[in-house]
Design a protein around this motif. Structure first.
Motif, PDB file in Angstrom:
ATOM      1  N   VAL A  39       0.834  -1.205   0.000  1.00 62.43           N
ATOM      2  CA  VAL A  39       0.000   0.000   0.000  1.00 62.43           C
ATOM      3  C   VAL A  39       0.867   1.252   0.000  1.00 62.43           C
ATOM      4  O   VAL A  39       0.629   2.200  -0.772  1.00 62.43           O
ATOM      5  CB  VAL A  39      -0.956  -0.012   1.211  1.00 62.43           C
ATOM      6  CG1 VAL A  39      -1.623   1.352   1.387  1.00 62.43           C
ATOM      7  CG2 VAL A  39      -2.016  -1.096   1.046  1.00 62.43           C
ATOM      8  N   ILE A  40       1.889   1.283   0.851  1.00 66.92           N
ATOM      9  CA  ILE A  40       2.793   2.449   0.897  1.00 66.92           C
ATOM     10  C   ILE A  40       3.495   2.618  -0.443  1.00 66.92           C
ATOM     11  O   ILE A  40       3.624   3.743  -0.963  1.00 66.92           O
ATOM     12  CB  ILE A  40       3.818   2.278   2.032  1.00 66.92           C
ATOM     13  CG1 ILE A  40       3.115   2.207   3.402  1.00 66.92           C
ATOM     14  CG2 ILE A  40       4.824   3.422   2.017  1.00 66.92           C
ATOM     15  CD1 ILE A  40       2.366   3.456   3.772  1.00 66.92           C
ATOM     16  N   GLN A  47      -8.517  -0.124   0.467  1.00 69.63           N
ATOM     17  CA  GLN A  47      -9.718  -0.601  -0.208  1.00 69.63           C
ATOM     18  C   GLN A  47      -9.917   0.096  -1.549  1.00 69.63           C
ATOM     19  O   GLN A  47     -10.338  -0.527  -2.528  1.00 69.63           O
ATOM     20  CB  GLN A  47     -10.941  -0.374   0.697  1.00 69.63           C
ATOM     21  CG  GLN A  47     -10.884  -1.096   2.030  1.00 69.63           C
ATOM     22  CD  GLN A  47     -10.610  -2.589   1.876  1.00 69.63           C
ATOM     23  OE1 GLN A  47     -11.241  -3.250   1.057  1.00 69.63           O
ATOM     24  NE2 GLN A  47      -9.674  -3.092   2.645  1.00 69.63           N
ATOM     25  N   ASN A  48      -9.591   1.392  -1.616  1.00 63.54           N
ATOM     26  CA  ASN A  48      -9.689   2.106  -2.889  1.00 63.54           C
ATOM     27  C   ASN A  48      -8.748   1.511  -3.934  1.00 63.54           C
ATOM     28  O   ASN A  48      -9.103   1.385  -5.118  1.00 63.54           O
ATOM     29  CB  ASN A  48      -9.379   3.587  -2.699  1.00 63.54           C
ATOM     30  CG  ASN A  48     -10.434   4.308  -1.890  1.00 63.54           C
ATOM     31  OD1 ASN A  48     -11.563   3.827  -1.742  1.00 63.54           O
ATOM     32  ND2 ASN A  48     -10.081   5.468  -1.342  1.00 63.54           N
ATOM     33  N   TYR A  92      -9.470  -4.083  -9.209  1.00 65.08           N
ATOM     34  CA  TYR A  92     -10.549  -4.985  -9.619  1.00 65.08           C
ATOM     35  C   TYR A  92     -11.301  -4.434 -10.829  1.00 65.08           C
ATOM     36  O   TYR A  92     -11.751  -5.183 -11.691  1.00 65.08           O
ATOM     37  CB  TYR A  92     -11.511  -5.176  -8.448  1.00 65.08           C
ATOM     38  CG  TYR A  92     -12.563  -6.233  -8.689  1.00 65.08           C
ATOM     39  CD1 TYR A  92     -12.273  -7.583  -8.524  1.00 65.08           C
ATOM     40  CD2 TYR A  92     -13.853  -5.877  -9.095  1.00 65.08           C
ATOM     41  CE1 TYR A  92     -13.226  -8.554  -8.740  1.00 65.08           C
ATOM     42  CE2 TYR A  92     -14.816  -6.834  -9.326  1.00 65.08           C
ATOM     43  CZ  TYR A  92     -14.498  -8.177  -9.144  1.00 65.08           C
ATOM     44  OH  TYR A  92     -15.445  -9.136  -9.371  1.00 65.08           O
ATOM     45  N   THR A  93     -11.372  -3.096 -10.912  1.00 66.65           N
ATOM     46  CA  THR A  93     -12.141  -2.473 -11.992  1.00 66.65           C
ATOM     47  C   THR A  93     -11.351  -2.396 -13.284  1.00 66.65           C
ATOM     48  O   THR A  93     -11.893  -2.648 -14.375  1.00 66.65           O
ATOM     49  CB  THR A  93     -12.582  -1.058 -11.569  1.00 66.65           C
ATOM     50  OG1 THR A  93     -13.320  -1.144 -10.351  1.00 66.65           O
ATOM     51  CG2 THR A  93     -13.437  -0.416 -12.651  1.00 66.65           C
ATOM     52  N   TYR A  94     -10.055  -2.055 -13.203  1.00 66.45           N
ATOM     53  CA  TYR A  94      -9.319  -1.714 -14.419  1.00 66.45           C
ATOM     54  C   TYR A  94      -8.261  -2.741 -14.835  1.00 66.45           C
ATOM     55  O   TYR A  94      -7.795  -2.681 -15.977  1.00 66.45           O
ATOM     56  CB  TYR A  94      -8.636  -0.352 -14.250  1.00 66.45           C
ATOM     57  CG  TYR A  94      -9.626   0.780 -14.124  1.00 66.45           C
ATOM     58  CD1 TYR A  94     -10.250   1.303 -15.241  1.00 66.45           C
ATOM     59  CD2 TYR A  94      -9.946   1.316 -12.880  1.00 66.45           C
ATOM     60  CE1 TYR A  94     -11.163   2.346 -15.131  1.00 66.45           C
ATOM     61  CE2 TYR A  94     -10.847   2.354 -12.755  1.00 66.45           C
ATOM     62  CZ  TYR A  94     -11.460   2.861 -13.886  1.00 66.45           C
ATOM     63  OH  TYR A  94     -12.362   3.887 -13.766  1.00 66.45           O
ATOM     64  N   ALA A  95      -7.864  -3.640 -13.949  1.00 68.51           N
ATOM     65  CA  ALA A  95      -6.826  -4.600 -14.338  1.00 68.51           C
ATOM     66  C   ALA A  95      -7.445  -5.757 -15.107  1.00 68.51           C
ATOM     67  O   ALA A  95      -8.427  -6.341 -14.650  1.00 68.51           O
ATOM     68  CB  ALA A  95      -6.081  -5.120 -13.116  1.00 68.51           C
ATOM     69  N   PRO A  96      -6.910  -6.137 -16.241  1.00 67.45           N
ATOM     70  CA  PRO A  96      -7.447  -7.279 -16.991  1.00 67.45           C
ATOM     71  C   PRO A  96      -7.327  -8.569 -16.172  1.00 67.45           C
ATOM     72  O   PRO A  96      -6.261  -8.914 -15.668  1.00 67.45           O
ATOM     73  CB  PRO A  96      -6.551  -7.335 -18.239  1.00 67.45           C
ATOM     74  CG  PRO A  96      -5.936  -5.991 -18.333  1.00 67.45           C
ATOM     75  CD  PRO A  96      -5.803  -5.481 -16.941  1.00 67.45           C
ATOM     76  N   THR A 124      -9.541 -10.593  -4.434  1.00 70.78           N
ATOM     77  CA  THR A 124     -10.805 -10.785  -3.728  1.00 70.78           C
ATOM     78  C   THR A 124     -11.255  -9.439  -3.202  1.00 70.78           C
ATOM     79  O   THR A 124     -10.562  -8.816  -2.400  1.00 70.78           O
ATOM     80  CB  THR A 124     -10.642 -11.770  -2.564  1.00 70.78           C
ATOM     81  OG1 THR A 124     -10.169 -13.006  -3.096  1.00 70.78           O
ATOM     82  CG2 THR A 124     -11.967 -11.989  -1.860  1.00 70.78           C
ATOM     83  N   GLU A 125     -12.406  -8.970  -3.653  1.00 70.39           N
ATOM     84  CA  GLU A 125     -12.891  -7.657  -3.223  1.00 70.39           C
ATOM     85  C   GLU A 125     -13.317  -7.743  -1.767  1.00 70.39           C
ATOM     86  O   GLU A 125     -14.050  -8.647  -1.367  1.00 70.39           O
ATOM     87  CB  GLU A 125     -14.081  -7.216  -4.084  1.00 70.39           C
ATOM     88  CG  GLU A 125     -14.506  -5.788  -3.798  1.00 70.39           C
ATOM     89  CD  GLU A 125     -15.572  -5.321  -4.774  1.00 70.39           C
ATOM     90  OE1 GLU A 125     -15.829  -4.113  -4.798  1.00 70.39           O
ATOM     91  OE2 GLU A 125     -16.126  -6.163  -5.497  1.00 70.39           O
TER      92      GLU A 125
END
Length: 675
Positions: free
Chosen positions: A606-607, A655-656, A662-666, A673-674
């Motif tokens: 994350v960092i 989470q963002n 999850y939305t943009y990576a093929p 896991t969302e």
């Protein structure tokens, strides 16, 4: 005579016990080829002083105190062994055997150790010594005369044929001591002439070495009253090309005075060369152990508190915390792995307060194992000069980046550099190497040569935005981008990490005034008290850690890279290079090490993602992943409440990031896991 015979017997016993006689026979085999006809035959004999002393203390004393006499003893025994065992029929006289004693080690006593900061004085032969130092200059490989055959000019003299007059190179001798036209026959006194077809040539290279502490004068460390002088090493034959610019070595050698009238030069004939690394104290102090226990409830808090309380003499707590963290991560990441691959982290800080950031970087330099503060007017990479010891070859001198090998090269404000210098820096950052053109005619060679050197250091630099004209954005500027002033977009892309540092609320001038009034007193007693030595030992300990990547961290880094590459390519036309994934891995590993953990977790990733996203946003504008500019330190860290609030914000950002992936990576749904 009896003493000499006794010493020779001891030499024979040692050669027999150590396997030297067997190796002598193996070395003679290549010389038995019909086309191999020389005046002198060179043999390297490995000598362990401890074993020699066990065989004969007097012989051991001779080896350590008078290596030239010891070489003559070994030469005589080797000649007798060759003739007795019929190993090489081409050798007719003892002088044709050129023996080189190779020391395995020297006794660990001060008499056999040479500190390059305190040169010895005196005349006469000097004992072999061990020394450690840094290579700052090196010449190209040239030829020298190993040995030569001379014949008497009087045809009636028995020395007009055969191998009676042989001259070989000795430590400290110049070329004229081996080959000259004024030698006299020992039998009849007539002039000697060289039989040129029997001359034996070898390779020679000159290396200039200094004490590693001399680099303190080139860094931000406090300067001392000591003066350091370099020493010239002669590398011959198999030792050529065994040393590289900017590296540390331990050298065993025989000091000698090189006579070149009217000057006398002190130099060292290298006997053996090994890479060397000084021992750095690394431990976790009691203060850091207490902090580690107090922050064990969160994987983010240890690094947060460390960055918050770092360099308080330069910047107050809470100011420039992101840059402080990035500097610490860069210091931790400077290392060489098992595959001899160098890992680094380059930083470019954009600011309107370049003076304070320059001081902050200078303060951080003293925590690096090796650091050089480059001056804009100095040489950045490498330069050429003519060798001053008679070889006529090109002498290559190390610039700041090569002297900082394995450490940090601080460039300072890039606004002070000319465009050609900035282009050279960009090329070095992109390729990881620098080329040097050596004109052949100027330095006694037939052809020109292009020499390449790897650049193995981290670069720290500043981009000053204090001028209002630099701060003004163009009308078509993308949201989130910053004007980097003299730094082109290509140069900015070459740096691994770009940070924008803002002085919030004018805290820095007040801090500077308080520091001047209360000099030597802690201004912030509520902060953890860490000494410079504590930080140095902690960073050395963190550098030595070997960490592994957890599946969760690996999925997040890979997913963010794929999503960011897809989004920015489609919406902005920006190509995210493969270097971005390397930067993500480097940042997450460094954060894990700085947290003193053996496994890279998702929190470390994350960092890394937040730092990289902010860096890319400064260069190319915002993307679908919307994060605040100060995302790594989004709130004040005063007290436990501040740390808890930061943890909560970072969890939301985590989470963002997952939703963005999850939305943009093929194919993100197959490995994310969302939550």
């Amino acid at each position: 005579m009896s003493d000499i015979l006794s010493l020779k017997e001891s030499v024979l016993v040692y050669l027999d016990r150590s396997g030297g006689l067997q190796r002598l026979g193996e070395d003679c085999r290549p010389f038995n080829e019909p086309q191999q006809m020389e005046a002198v035959y060179r043999f390297c004999i490995s000598v362990n002083p401890s074993d020699v002393i066990e065989v004969d203390p007097e012989l051991g004393h001779c080896v350590l105190q008078d290596p030239l006499t010891a070489t003559a003893l070994f030469q005589s025994v080797c000649f007798l062994a060759i003739k007795t065992l019929s190993l090489l029929d081409k050798i007719h006289t003892e002088s044709q055997v050129n023996v080189i004693l190779k020391f395995t080690h020297l006794p660990p006593f001060p008499e056999y150790s040479l500190d390059l900061s305190t040169f010895p004085r005196g005349n006469g032969a000097m004992r072999p010594v061990a020394m450690e130092g840094l290579v700052i200059a090196i010449t190209r490989v040239t030829k020298y005369t190993q040995g030569a055959r001379f014949l008497c000019s009087d045809d009636e003299c028995p020395c007009s044929a055969g191998f009676h007059h042989i001259r070989v190179h000795a430590p400290g001798a110049t070329e004229s001591a081996t080959v000259r036209n004024d030698f006299i026959c020992r039998i009849c006194g007539s002039a000697l002439k060289e039989d040129v077809k029997f001359r034996v040539l070898g390779d020679k290279q000159l290396v200039e070495m200094i004490h590693v502490r001399a680099l303190d004068l080139l860094s931000a460390h406090q300067q001392s009253s000591l003066r350091y002088q370099s020493v010239t090493l002669f590398l011959r034959d198999e030792l050529c090309n065994s040393m590289r610019i900017g590296r540390l070595y331990r050298v065993l050698g025989i000091p000698a005075h090189v006579h070149q009238w009217p000057n006398i030069t002190w130099s060292v004939e290298a006997n053996s060369v090994k890479p060397w690394e000084p021992e750095y104290p690394h431990a976790v102090s009691v203060s850091f152990q207490q902090l580690l226990n107090a922050t064990s409830s969160s994987r983010w808090r240890f690094c947060a508190v460390l960055s918050h309380c770092f360099a308080l003499s330069v910047a107050p707590p809470g100011l420039y915390s992101t840059l402080k963290l990035a500097l610490l991560l860069s210091l931790v990441q400077n290392r060489v792995d098992e595959r001899e691959t160098f890992h680094n982290l380059d930083l470019l800080a954009v600011t309107t307060d370049s003076l304070v950031l320059d001081r902050l970087m200078a303060y951080s330099l003293q925590l690096a194992r090796r650091a050089v503060r480059h001056q804009a007017a100095g040489e950045m990479f490498a330069s050429l000069s003519r060798d001053g010891l008679g070889s006529g070859s090109a002498n290559i001198h190390a610039g700041s980046s090569l002297l900082a090998t394995g450490g940090v090269c601080m460039l300072g404000d890039l606004g002070a550099y000319r465009k050609d210098k900035l282009d050279a820096i960009q090329s070095a950052l992109e390729s990881g190497s620098v080329s040097l053109f050596v004109p052949g005619k100027k330095y006694g060679e037939d052809a020109d040569q292009q020499i390449s050197f790897p650049v193995l250091c981290s670069f720290w630099a500043l981009a000053d935005q204090s001028d209002a004209s630099k701060r003004s954005l163009k009308a078509d500027a993308v949201l989130g981008t910053v004007d980097l002033g003299p730094v082109s977009s290509q140069l900015a892309d070459a740096f691994g990490l770009i940070l924008q540092c803002r002085d919030v609320g004018g805290e820095q001038p007040l801090h500077t005034l308080q520091q001047a009034v209360h000099s030597g007193k802690p201004l912030y007693p509520s902060c953890w008290d860490f000494t410079t030595q504590d930080c140095q030992e902690l960073l050395s300990h963190a550098q030595a850690l070997r960490v592994e990547m957890s599946p969760g961290a690996e999925r997040m880094l890979h997913g963010y890279y794929m999503a960011s590459r897809r989004v920015r390519t489609q919406s902005q036309g920006v190509k995210i290079s493969v270097a971005s994934i390397k930067l993500l891995i480097s940042l997450s590993e460094a954060h894990c090490k700085l947290s003193l953990r053996p496994r890279v977790e998702e929190e470390d990733a994350v960092i890394a993602v937040l730092l990289c996203e902010n860096s890319v946003t400064l260069k190319h504008g915002a993307s679908a992943l919307i994060i605040p500019p100060e995302s790594v330190f989004p709130c004040d860290l005063k007290g436990v409440d501040g740390l808890q609030r930061r943890d909560d914000i970072l969890e939301d950002l985590q989470q963002n990031i997952l939703r963005f992936i999850y939305t943009y990576a093929p194919g993100a749904g197959s490995y994310i896991t969302e939550e």
